[in-house]
Motif scaffolding. Sequence first.
Motif, PDB file in Angstrom:
ATOM      1  N   PHE A   1       0.830  -1.197   0.000  1.00  0.00           N
ATOM      2  CA  PHE A   1       0.000   0.000   0.000  1.00  0.00           C
ATOM      3  C   PHE A   1       0.866   1.249   0.000  1.00  0.00           C
ATOM      4  CE2 PHE A   1      -2.799  -3.222   1.705  1.00  0.00           C
ATOM      5  CZ  PHE A   1      -3.990  -2.960   1.051  1.00  0.00           C
ATOM      6  N   LEU A   2       0.481   2.203  -0.800  1.00  0.00           N
ATOM      7  CA  LEU A   2       1.034   3.548  -0.745  1.00  0.00           C
ATOM      8  C   LEU A   2       0.010   4.344   0.063  1.00  0.00           C
ATOM      9  CD1 LEU A   2       1.946   3.855  -4.532  1.00  0.00           C
ATOM     10  CD2 LEU A   2       3.495   3.323  -2.643  1.00  0.00           C
ATOM     11  N   PRO A   3       0.300   4.648   1.324  1.00  0.00           N
ATOM     12  CA  PRO A   3      -0.745   5.153   2.212  1.00  0.00           C
ATOM     13  C   PRO A   3      -1.227   6.557   1.909  1.00  0.00           C
ATOM     14  CG  PRO A   3       1.354   5.091   3.356  1.00  0.00           C
ATOM     15  CD  PRO A   3       1.566   4.449   2.013  1.00  0.00           C
ATOM     16  N   PHE A   4      -0.432   7.363   1.243  1.00  0.00           N
ATOM     17  CA  PHE A   4      -0.840   8.747   1.017  1.00  0.00           C
ATOM     18  C   PHE A   4      -0.530   9.118  -0.420  1.00  0.00           C
ATOM     19  CE2 PHE A   4      -0.166  13.339   1.004  1.00  0.00           C
ATOM     20  CZ  PHE A   4      -1.351  13.766   1.574  1.00  0.00           C
ATOM     21  N   THR A   5      -1.508   9.623  -1.111  1.00  0.00           N
ATOM     22  CA  THR A   5      -1.324  10.077  -2.486  1.00  0.00           C
ATOM     23  C   THR A   5      -1.952  11.460  -2.618  1.00  0.00           C
ATOM     24  OG1 THR A   5      -3.406   9.138  -3.270  1.00  0.00           O
ATOM     25  CG2 THR A   5      -1.452   7.696  -3.352  1.00  0.00           C
TER      26      THR A   5
ATOM     27  N   HIS B   1     -10.002  -1.257   0.755  1.00  0.00           N
ATOM     28  CA  HIS B   1      -9.148  -0.302   1.464  1.00  0.00           C
ATOM     29  C   HIS B   1      -9.308   1.125   0.946  1.00  0.00           C
ATOM     30  CE1 HIS B   1      -7.055  -3.281   3.899  1.00  0.00           C
ATOM     31  NE2 HIS B   1      -7.177  -4.072   2.855  1.00  0.00           N
ATOM     32  N   LYS B   2     -10.348   1.346   0.137  1.00  0.00           N
ATOM     33  CA  LYS B   2     -10.683   2.664  -0.399  1.00  0.00           C
ATOM     34  C   LYS B   2      -9.530   3.305  -1.180  1.00  0.00           C
ATOM     35  CE  LYS B   2     -14.206   3.568   3.136  1.00  0.00           C
ATOM     36  NZ  LYS B   2     -14.678   2.247   3.073  1.00  0.00           N
ATOM     37  N   CYS B   3      -8.836   2.472  -1.923  1.00  0.00           N
ATOM     38  CA  CYS B   3      -7.730   2.950  -2.749  1.00  0.00           C
ATOM     39  C   CYS B   3      -8.263   3.615  -4.014  1.00  0.00           C
ATOM     40  CB  CYS B   3      -6.812   1.793  -3.150  1.00  0.00           C
ATOM     41  SG  CYS B   3      -5.975   1.029  -1.753  1.00  0.00           S
TER      42      CYS B   3
ATOM     43  N   GLN C   1      -4.427  12.311  -4.137  1.00  0.00           N
ATOM     44  CA  GLN C   1      -5.890  12.216  -4.112  1.00  0.00           C
ATOM     45  C   GLN C   1      -6.416  12.006  -2.693  1.00  0.00           C
ATOM     46  OE1 GLN C   1      -3.931  10.238  -6.254  1.00  0.00           O
ATOM     47  NE2 GLN C   1      -4.132  11.829  -7.797  1.00  0.00           N
ATOM     48  N   ASN C   2      -5.516  12.012  -1.718  1.00  0.00           N
ATOM     49  CA  ASN C   2      -5.868  11.776  -0.317  1.00  0.00           C
ATOM     50  C   ASN C   2      -6.564  10.432  -0.128  1.00  0.00           C
ATOM     51  OD1 ASN C   2      -5.833  12.397   2.410  1.00  0.00           O
ATOM     52  ND2 ASN C   2      -7.854  13.341   2.338  1.00  0.00           N
ATOM     53  N   ARG C   3      -6.140   9.492  -0.923  1.00  0.00           N
ATOM     54  CA  ARG C   3      -6.600   8.108  -0.824  1.00  0.00           C
ATOM     55  C   ARG C   3      -5.387   7.223  -1.021  1.00  0.00           C
ATOM     56  NH1 ARG C   3     -11.432   7.320  -4.916  1.00  0.00           N
ATOM     57  NH2 ARG C   3     -11.548   5.323  -3.865  1.00  0.00           N
ATOM     58  N   PRO C   4      -5.346   6.087  -0.369  1.00  0.00           N
ATOM     59  CA  PRO C   4      -4.209   5.191  -0.600  1.00  0.00           C
ATOM     60  C   PRO C   4      -4.263   4.609  -2.011  1.00  0.00           C
ATOM     61  CG  PRO C   4      -5.853   4.130   0.784  1.00  0.00           C
ATOM     62  CD  PRO C   4      -6.311   5.546   0.579  1.00  0.00           C
ATOM     63  N   ALA C   5      -3.173   3.999  -2.400  1.00  0.00           N
ATOM     64  CA  ALA C   5      -3.097   3.281  -3.673  1.00  0.00           C
ATOM     65  C   ALA C   5      -2.442   1.933  -3.380  1.00  0.00           C
ATOM     66  CB  ALA C   5      -2.274   4.056  -4.696  1.00  0.00           C
ATOM     67  N   ILE C   6      -2.637   1.013  -4.283  1.00  0.00           N
ATOM     68  CA  ILE C   6      -1.932  -0.264  -4.205  1.00  0.00           C
ATOM     69  C   ILE C   6      -0.859  -0.234  -5.282  1.00  0.00           C
ATOM     70  CG2 ILE C   6      -2.101  -2.719  -4.796  1.00  0.00           C
ATOM     71  CD1 ILE C   6      -4.682  -2.859  -3.239  1.00  0.00           C
ATOM     72  N   TYR C   7       0.336  -0.673  -4.926  1.00  0.00           N
ATOM     73  CA  TYR C   7       1.404  -0.853  -5.897  1.00  0.00           C
ATOM     74  C   TYR C   7       1.606  -2.350  -6.070  1.00  0.00           C
ATOM     75  CZ  TYR C   7       5.606  -0.584  -8.560  1.00  0.00           C
ATOM     76  OH  TYR C   7       6.519  -0.730  -9.575  1.00  0.00           O
ATOM     77  N   LEU C   8       1.326  -2.838  -7.259  1.00  0.00           N
ATOM     78  CA  LEU C   8       1.527  -4.251  -7.592  1.00  0.00           C
ATOM     79  C   LEU C   8       2.984  -4.441  -7.953  1.00  0.00           C
ATOM     80  CD1 LEU C   8       0.462  -7.118  -8.289  1.00  0.00           C
ATOM     81  CD2 LEU C   8      -0.017  -6.232 -10.592  1.00  0.00           C
ATOM     82  N   LYS C   9       3.698  -5.154  -7.123  1.00  0.00           N
ATOM     83  CA  LYS C   9       5.128  -5.376  -7.339  1.00  0.00           C
ATOM     84  C   LYS C   9       5.370  -6.565  -8.260  1.00  0.00           C
ATOM     85  CE  LYS C   9       9.508  -4.871  -6.767  1.00  0.00           C
ATOM     86  NZ  LYS C   9       9.975  -5.031  -8.117  1.00  0.00           N
ATOM     87  N   GLU C  10       4.623  -7.648  -8.048  1.00  0.00           N
ATOM     88  CA  GLU C  10       4.847  -8.855  -8.835  1.00  0.00           C
ATOM     89  C   GLU C  10       3.524  -9.559  -9.108  1.00  0.00           C
ATOM     90  OE1 GLU C  10       7.543 -11.055  -6.348  1.00  0.00           O
ATOM     91  OE2 GLU C  10       9.253  -9.904  -7.034  1.00  0.00           O
ATOM     92  N   LEU C  11       3.306  -9.870 -10.354  1.00  0.00           N
ATOM     93  CA  LEU C  11       2.201 -10.738 -10.763  1.00  0.00           C
ATOM     94  C   LEU C  11       2.849 -11.839 -11.578  1.00  0.00           C
ATOM     95  CD1 LEU C  11      -0.880 -11.307 -11.012  1.00  0.00           C
ATOM     96  CD2 LEU C  11      -0.765 -10.087 -13.185  1.00  0.00           C
ATOM     97  N   TYR C  12       2.661 -13.070 -11.133  1.00  0.00           N
ATOM     98  CA  TYR C  12       3.299 -14.170 -11.849  1.00  0.00           C
ATOM     99  C   TYR C  12       2.442 -15.418 -11.733  1.00  0.00           C
ATOM    100  CZ  TYR C  12       6.863 -17.280 -13.690  1.00  0.00           C
ATOM    101  OH  TYR C  12       7.538 -18.174 -14.463  1.00  0.00           O
TER     102      TYR C  12
END
Length: 151
Positions: free
Chosen positions: A71-75, A113-115, A77-88
């Motif tokens: 999770f990137l807790p602060f952006t 998580h209201k991202c 947009q004042n909403r968290p974001a998800i950073y996908l590191k690995e999809l395999y």
Amino acid sequence: MSLLIRKAQRRDAEQIWRLMRELAEFEKYLDSFAITPAIVEECGFDKQPPDFHCLVAAENEKITGIAVYYFLPFTAQNRPAIYLKELYVDSAQRGRKIGEKLMQALKQQARLHKCGYIKWNVAPWNEQGKKFYARLGAQQNDQWLNYEWRV
């Protein structure tokens, strides 16, 4: 066998590591891959909060795919974001929509998580990956350039 997408559990650490290692080989950075099963356990399950989260695609006890994220807790947009590191997805299991199911489960986590966004990078040479993400409706963000600073 029935495919189940679920949050990773400690007992999955070795299989998660195996797929991380296969991804490192696929993306040609195996020579710098420093993760071990013990590191997966420590960083993903012992630390609170964990360094990463993981969704797995499982059939019985066999893990066939992973989505590793944080999770990137602060952006802005004042909403968290998800950073996908690995999809395999295990190469022998491709073509069964496992990656798509993992991405849909990740989208559910983002909503829970209201991202505002799910963000990730794709290697420029990974044409299959780019086509896969476009098929899901994802758009390439070419407004920013990626930089890294090794320390």
